[in-house]
Design a protein around this motif. Structure first.
Motif, PDB file in Angstrom:
ATOM      1  N   PHE A 125      17.282  -5.307   7.601  1.00 64.41           N
ATOM      2  CA  PHE A 125      17.429  -4.523   6.365  1.00 64.41           C
ATOM      3  C   PHE A 125      17.892  -3.096   6.698  1.00 64.41           C
ATOM      4  CE2 PHE A 125      14.097  -7.050   3.655  1.00 64.41           C
ATOM      5  CZ  PHE A 125      14.987  -8.108   3.559  1.00 64.41           C
ATOM      6  N   ARG A 128       0.611  -3.075  -9.958  1.00 61.81           N
ATOM      7  CA  ARG A 128       0.248  -2.118  -8.893  1.00 61.81           C
ATOM      8  C   ARG A 128      -0.369  -0.858  -9.494  1.00 61.81           C
ATOM      9  NH1 ARG A 128       2.410  -5.170  -4.202  1.00 61.81           N
ATOM     10  NH2 ARG A 128       3.734  -6.642  -5.291  1.00 61.81           N
ATOM     11  N   GLY A 167      -4.539   9.787   8.498  1.00 60.90           N
ATOM     12  CA  GLY A 167      -3.473   9.083   9.210  1.00 60.90           C
ATOM     13  C   GLY A 167      -3.069   7.790   8.549  1.00 60.90           C
ATOM     14  N   ALA A 168      -3.693   7.447   7.436  1.00 59.79           N
ATOM     15  CA  ALA A 168      -3.387   6.175   6.785  1.00 59.79           C
ATOM     16  C   ALA A 168      -3.729   6.286   5.310  1.00 59.79           C
ATOM     17  CB  ALA A 168      -4.190   5.038   7.432  1.00 59.79           C
ATOM     18  N   GLY A 169      -3.355   5.221   4.574  1.00 51.65           N
ATOM     19  CA  GLY A 169      -3.656   5.193   3.146  1.00 51.65           C
ATOM     20  C   GLY A 169      -2.395   5.401   2.326  1.00 51.65           C
ATOM     21  N   ALA A 223       8.240   3.810   7.569  1.00 55.04           N
ATOM     22  CA  ALA A 223       6.938   4.157   8.159  1.00 55.04           C
ATOM     23  C   ALA A 223       6.623   3.191   9.309  1.00 55.04           C
ATOM     24  CB  ALA A 223       5.856   4.039   7.085  1.00 55.04           C
ATOM     25  N   ASN A 224       7.661   2.449   9.717  1.00 53.00           N
ATOM     26  CA  ASN A 224       7.450   1.284  10.580  1.00 53.00           C
ATOM     27  C   ASN A 224       7.442   1.649  12.070  1.00 53.00           C
ATOM     28  OD1 ASN A 224       7.534  -1.246  11.744  1.00 53.00           O
ATOM     29  ND2 ASN A 224       8.911  -2.081  10.192  1.00 53.00           N
ATOM     30  N   THR A 237       0.829  -1.217   0.000  1.00 59.70           N
ATOM     31  CA  THR A 237       0.000   0.000   0.000  1.00 59.70           C
ATOM     32  C   THR A 237       0.860   1.262   0.000  1.00 59.70           C
ATOM     33  OG1 THR A 237      -1.654  -1.227   1.251  1.00 59.70           O
ATOM     34  CG2 THR A 237      -1.877   1.163   1.250  1.00 59.70           C
ATOM     35  N   LEU A 253       9.495  -0.326   3.607  1.00 55.71           N
ATOM     36  CA  LEU A 253       8.030  -0.275   3.713  1.00 55.71           C
ATOM     37  C   LEU A 253       7.437  -1.678   3.710  1.00 55.71           C
ATOM     38  CD1 LEU A 253       7.387   2.776   1.337  1.00 55.71           C
ATOM     39  CD2 LEU A 253       7.275   2.753   3.834  1.00 55.71           C
ATOM     40  N   ILE A 254       8.140  -2.599   4.402  1.00 54.21           N
ATOM     41  CA  ILE A 254       7.565  -3.953   4.494  1.00 54.21           C
ATOM     42  C   ILE A 254       6.822  -4.136   5.813  1.00 54.21           C
ATOM     43  CG2 ILE A 254       9.283  -4.964   2.947  1.00 54.21           C
ATOM     44  CD1 ILE A 254      10.711  -6.180   5.287  1.00 54.21           C
ATOM     45  N   GLY A 264       4.232   1.521  -0.207  1.00 51.12           N
ATOM     46  CA  GLY A 264       5.280   1.484  -1.241  1.00 51.12           C
ATOM     47  C   GLY A 264       4.734   1.985  -2.574  1.00 51.12           C
ATOM     48  N   SER A 276      11.922  -3.463  -4.427  1.00 51.85           N
ATOM     49  CA  SER A 276      11.936  -4.896  -4.133  1.00 51.85           C
ATOM     50  C   SER A 276      10.637  -5.296  -3.430  1.00 51.85           C
ATOM     51  CB  SER A 276      13.174  -5.191  -3.272  1.00 51.85           C
ATOM     52  OG  SER A 276      12.848  -6.021  -2.229  1.00 51.85           O
ATOM     53  N   ASP A 277      10.111  -6.444  -3.818  1.00 54.57           N
ATOM     54  CA  ASP A 277       8.927  -7.001  -3.150  1.00 54.57           C
ATOM     55  C   ASP A 277       8.972  -8.513  -3.347  1.00 54.57           C
ATOM     56  OD1 ASP A 277       6.116  -5.708  -2.038  1.00 54.57           O
ATOM     57  OD2 ASP A 277       5.861  -7.735  -2.812  1.00 54.57           O
ATOM     58  N   LEU A 278       8.265  -9.228  -2.490  1.00 52.17           N
ATOM     59  CA  LEU A 278       8.240 -10.687  -2.640  1.00 52.17           C
ATOM     60  C   LEU A 278       7.537 -11.060  -3.941  1.00 52.17           C
ATOM     61  CD1 LEU A 278       7.350 -11.634   1.043  1.00 52.17           C
ATOM     62  CD2 LEU A 278       9.615 -11.530  -0.029  1.00 52.17           C
ATOM     63  N   PRO A 310      12.151  -9.225   8.453  1.00 53.28           N
ATOM     64  CA  PRO A 310      13.556  -8.794   8.433  1.00 53.28           C
ATOM     65  C   PRO A 310      13.745  -7.273   8.370  1.00 53.28           C
ATOM     66  CG  PRO A 310      12.878  -9.405   6.228  1.00 53.28           C
ATOM     67  CD  PRO A 310      11.652  -9.556   7.097  1.00 53.28           C
ATOM     68  N   THR A 332       0.205   8.577   3.342  1.00 52.39           N
ATOM     69  CA  THR A 332       1.414   8.054   3.993  1.00 52.39           C
ATOM     70  C   THR A 332       2.608   8.227   3.055  1.00 52.39           C
ATOM     71  OG1 THR A 332      -0.059   6.452   5.036  1.00 52.39           O
ATOM     72  CG2 THR A 332       2.291   6.105   5.338  1.00 52.39           C
TER      73      THR A 332
HETATM   74  P1  NDP Z   1       1.599  -3.884   2.891  1.00 49.76           P
HETATM   75  O1  NDP Z   1       1.396  -5.213   3.519  1.00 49.76           O
HETATM   76  O2  NDP Z   1       0.543  -3.333   2.009  1.00 49.76           O
HETATM   77  O3  NDP Z   1       2.965  -3.883   2.061  1.00 49.76           O
HETATM   78  C1  NDP Z   1       4.134  -4.504   2.473  1.00 49.76           C
HETATM   79  C2  NDP Z   1       4.778  -5.097   1.259  1.00 49.76           C
HETATM   80  O4  NDP Z   1       6.079  -5.578   1.575  1.00 49.76           O
HETATM   81  C3  NDP Z   1       3.981  -6.291   0.709  1.00 49.76           C
HETATM   82  O5  NDP Z   1       3.830  -6.153  -0.681  1.00 49.76           O
HETATM   83  C4  NDP Z   1       4.886  -7.462   1.078  1.00 49.76           C
HETATM   84  O6  NDP Z   1       4.766  -8.541   0.203  1.00 49.76           O
HETATM   85  C5  NDP Z   1       6.251  -6.835   0.973  1.00 49.76           C
HETATM   86  N1  NDP Z   1       7.291  -7.581   1.662  1.00 49.76           N
HETATM   87  C6  NDP Z   1       7.195  -8.338   2.778  1.00 49.76           C
HETATM   88  N2  NDP Z   1       8.408  -8.862   3.087  1.00 49.76           N
HETATM   89  C7  NDP Z   1       9.267  -8.451   2.142  1.00 49.76           C
HETATM   90  C8  NDP Z   1      10.646  -8.669   1.903  1.00 49.76           C
HETATM   91  N3  NDP Z   1      11.377  -9.433   2.697  1.00 49.76           N
HETATM   92  N4  NDP Z   1      11.217  -8.095   0.820  1.00 49.76           N
HETATM   93  C9  NDP Z   1      10.491  -7.311  -0.011  1.00 49.76           C
HETATM   94  N5  NDP Z   1       9.168  -7.071   0.172  1.00 49.76           N
HETATM   95  C10 NDP Z   1       8.565  -7.631   1.237  1.00 49.76           C
HETATM   96  O7  NDP Z   1       1.902  -2.870   4.096  1.00 49.76           O
HETATM   97  P2  NDP Z   1       1.663  -1.305   4.127  1.00 49.76           P
HETATM   98  O8  NDP Z   1       2.155  -0.705   2.876  1.00 49.76           O
HETATM   99  O9  NDP Z   1       0.283  -1.022   4.563  1.00 49.76           O
HETATM  100  O10 NDP Z   1       2.590  -0.889   5.361  1.00 49.76           O
HETATM  101  C11 NDP Z   1       3.989  -0.743   5.214  1.00 49.76           C
HETATM  102  C12 NDP Z   1       4.529  -0.038   6.460  1.00 49.76           C
HETATM  103  O11 NDP Z   1       3.927   1.239   6.571  1.00 49.76           O
HETATM  104  C13 NDP Z   1       4.211  -0.763   7.773  1.00 49.76           C
HETATM  105  O12 NDP Z   1       5.288  -0.564   8.662  1.00 49.76           O
HETATM  106  C14 NDP Z   1       2.967  -0.031   8.279  1.00 49.76           C
HETATM  107  O13 NDP Z   1       2.796  -0.119   9.668  1.00 49.76           O
HETATM  108  C15 NDP Z   1       3.301   1.362   7.846  1.00 49.76           C
HETATM  109  N6  NDP Z   1       2.170   2.263   7.688  1.00 49.76           N
HETATM  110  C16 NDP Z   1       1.123   1.881   6.905  1.00 49.76           C
HETATM  111  C17 NDP Z   1       0.076   2.754   6.712  1.00 49.76           C
HETATM  112  C18 NDP Z   1      -1.072   2.409   5.824  1.00 49.76           C
HETATM  113  O14 NDP Z   1      -1.959   3.237   5.663  1.00 49.76           O
HETATM  114  N7  NDP Z   1      -1.111   1.228   5.218  1.00 49.76           N
HETATM  115  C19 NDP Z   1       0.053   4.073   7.355  1.00 49.76           C
HETATM  116  C20 NDP Z   1       1.223   4.382   8.143  1.00 49.76           C
HETATM  117  C21 NDP Z   1       2.245   3.485   8.290  1.00 49.76           C
HETATM  118  P3  NDP Z   1       3.607  -9.664   0.528  1.00 49.76           P
HETATM  119  O15 NDP Z   1       2.298  -8.950   0.465  1.00 49.76           O
HETATM  120  O16 NDP Z   1       3.817 -10.647  -0.550  1.00 49.76           O
HETATM  121  O17 NDP Z   1       3.924 -10.184   1.893  1.00 49.76           O
END
Ligand code: NDP
Ligand code: HSE
Length: 438
Positions: free
Chosen positions: A92, A54, A303-305, A106-107, A16, A82-83, A18, A46-48, A88, A309
């Motif tokens: 990272f 997207r 605060g989200a989205g 954002a973690n 989301t 942003l995982i 990323g 990078s993403d899994l 990990p 973000t």
């Molecule tokens: P998502 O789950 O939407 O995205 C995380 C992405 O990272 C997924 O596509 C996931 O793949 C991928 N991923 C997981 N492990 C790895 C890895 N080892 N290498 C590469 N990619 C990997 O999460 P969000 O975008 O919602 O959140 C990301 C961060 O932002 C979190 O820390 C969250 O707390 C924070 N945040 C989120 C907000 C929001 O509105 N969503 C707001 C504020 C902060 P897969 O799906 O295949 O596991």
């Protein structure tokens, strides 16, 4: 001034946030370059899963499943994590810092627990860590604490920092809907964390509060020292009583300075409907910050989205880019204060508040005087009482609002009251701010 032609960025995690970050970097590239002086080049993501569409035209950006291609790329200046989660993500970030790369994340869960280790590693390696997006998404509250309000002694912060909880409480208040039903909707809309327990039990708010407290007072805060209580036990009956009292129930993250100690607590709080923060509904966040020089300030927004973000993530990338352009680093210390202090976090027993107490009273003569007798014996003075309905021999809700009292006294009184024959179940306690008065 730098001889660099661009600020090179790698994003780990194309979910989301990323995707929102990538979209902003691409769609707002012109304004970003004009503001910063150099373009941002999104070199690698990078993403899994690198197959899923997207909905973003990436151009020359490389996609990889191996985050190390970003962390070990000598061309990349900024690694954006942003995982989410602890592992990990922490490895990272620390590896990127060891490779002298700046980090943006954002973690909040990771920073609340391992932040000190990460900030120290960054300072040691002469790089920075940006984490604006970790608290209240798109609202620039961390930058405001670090910069705009830097001249102030911060006195208090009252924050609605979890959109999921605010969304649930708003729907319960305005539409009379049940908790579980609204939670499902919040999850479907992508507001809730992967594990919604973090949201509804106040843990996500507590993560954010530990970061806010650290920045407000320049002190490290152990996450476990933040008192945390969520909204899962809030029932429609308490919401109705709150309405009768001219109040709303909000999940507040509260931090304040009290006699040299810091209070840091997250709990459902009854506030008068006339308080500005009480009007903040739905998924929106807000922070009411009081500084000794500036007085009251109010910050409001999403605060989200993905895009709100992402807006905060890109702003952090740009801050780093500006430092690179002007050839400086860590003009702003990673943890904001150049000289930090270790403040004690006040134990919950030692805080004072006024209280909404809902007793399950067996409606028999004398019950009111028995309950108020125990409260009086424990220094708790009652401001007002409401009783609705009569069902002899069955428990009926008896609501009392207290004046300011010590939490320790309230707990002691309730430990006695909840075992009395005239009480049919545990008392519901909701702390009040503004003493329920406008
Ligand atoms: P998502 O789950 O939407 O995205 C995380 C992405 O990272 C997924 O596509 C996931 O793949 C991928 N991923 C997981 N492990 C790895 C890895 N080892 N290498 C590469 N990619 C990997 O999460 P969000 O975008 O919602 O959140 C990301 C961060 O932002 C979190 O820390 C969250 O707390 C924070 N945040 C989120 C907000 C929001 O509105 N969503 C707001 C504020 C902060 P897969 O799906 O295949 O596991
Ligand atoms: N789950 C979080 C919320 C996301 O609901 O506010 C933003 O941090």
């Amino acid at each position: 001034m730098t001889s660099k032609k661009s600020i090179n960025v790698g994003i780990i995690g194309f979910g989301t946030v990323g995707a929102g970050t990538a979209r902003i970097l691409i769609e707002n590239a012109d304004i970003i370059e004009r503001r910063m002086g150099l373009p941002v080049r999104l070199k690698t993501i990078s993403d899994l899963d690198v197959k899923r569409d997207r909905g973003i035209k990436l151009g020359s950006t490389k996609l990889t499943t191996d985050a190390k291609e970003i962390i070990n790329d000598p061309e990349i200046d900024v690694v954006v994590e942003l995982i989410g989660g602890y592992k990990p993500a922490k490895e990272f970030i620390l590896a990127a810092i060891a490779n002298k790369k700046h980090v943006v994340t954002a973690n909040k869960a990771l920073l609340a627990v391992h932040g000190e280790e990460i900030y120290a590693a960054a300072e040691k390696n002469g790089v920075t860590v940006g984490y604006e997006a970790s608290v209240a998404g798109g609202i620039p509250i961390l930058k405001s604490l670090k910069e705009g309000l830097a001249a102030n002694r911060i006195e208090s912060i009252y924050g609605i920092v979890n959109g999921t909880c605010n969304y649930i409480l708003t729907a319960m208040t305005n539409e009379g809907r049940a908790f579980g039903d609204v939670l499902k909707e919040a999850q479907a809309k992508g507001y809730a964390e992967a594990d919604p327990t973090f949201d509804i039990e106040g843990i996500d708010s507590a993560h954010k509060l530990s970061i806010l407290t650290m920045l407000a007072f320049g002190t490290p805060v152990k996450f476990e020292d933040v008192y945390t209580e969520g909204i899962s036990k809030i029932t429609p009956i308490d919401i109705e009583f709150a309405k009768d009292l001219g109040c709303k129930i909000k999940l507040l993250a509260i931090t304040k300075m009290a006699n040299g100690e810091v209070e840091a607590r997250v709990h459902p709080t009854m506030i008068p409907e006339s308080f500005p923060i009480a009007t903040v509904d739905g998924v929106f966040n807000a922070l009411f910050v009081k500084g000794d020089a500036v007085g009251n300030t109010l910050f409001y927004g999403r605060g989200a989205g993905d895009m709100p973000t992402g807006s905060a993530v890109v702003a952090d990338i740009m801050d780093i880019g500006r430092d690179i352009v002007s050839g400086c680093v860590n003009r702003m210390p990673v943890a904001s204060f150049r000289k930090r202090q270790q403040l004690k976090v006040r134990k919950m027993d030692d805080i004072t508040s006024s209280y909404y107490l809902r007793f399950a009273a067996i409606d028999k003569p004398g019950v009111l005087s028995k309950i108020s007798g125990v409260l009086g014996k424990n220094n708790i003075s009652i401001e007002s009482v409401i009783q609705k309905g009569r069902q002899a021999a069955e428990a009926v809700p008896l609501v009392m609002m207290s004046h300011e009292a010590l939490e320790r006294d309230v707990r002691k009184a309730l430990a006695e009251i909840d075992t009395m024959d005239c009480v049919g179940g545990p008392t519901v306690v909701i702390r009040m701010e503004g003493n329920g008065k406008a």
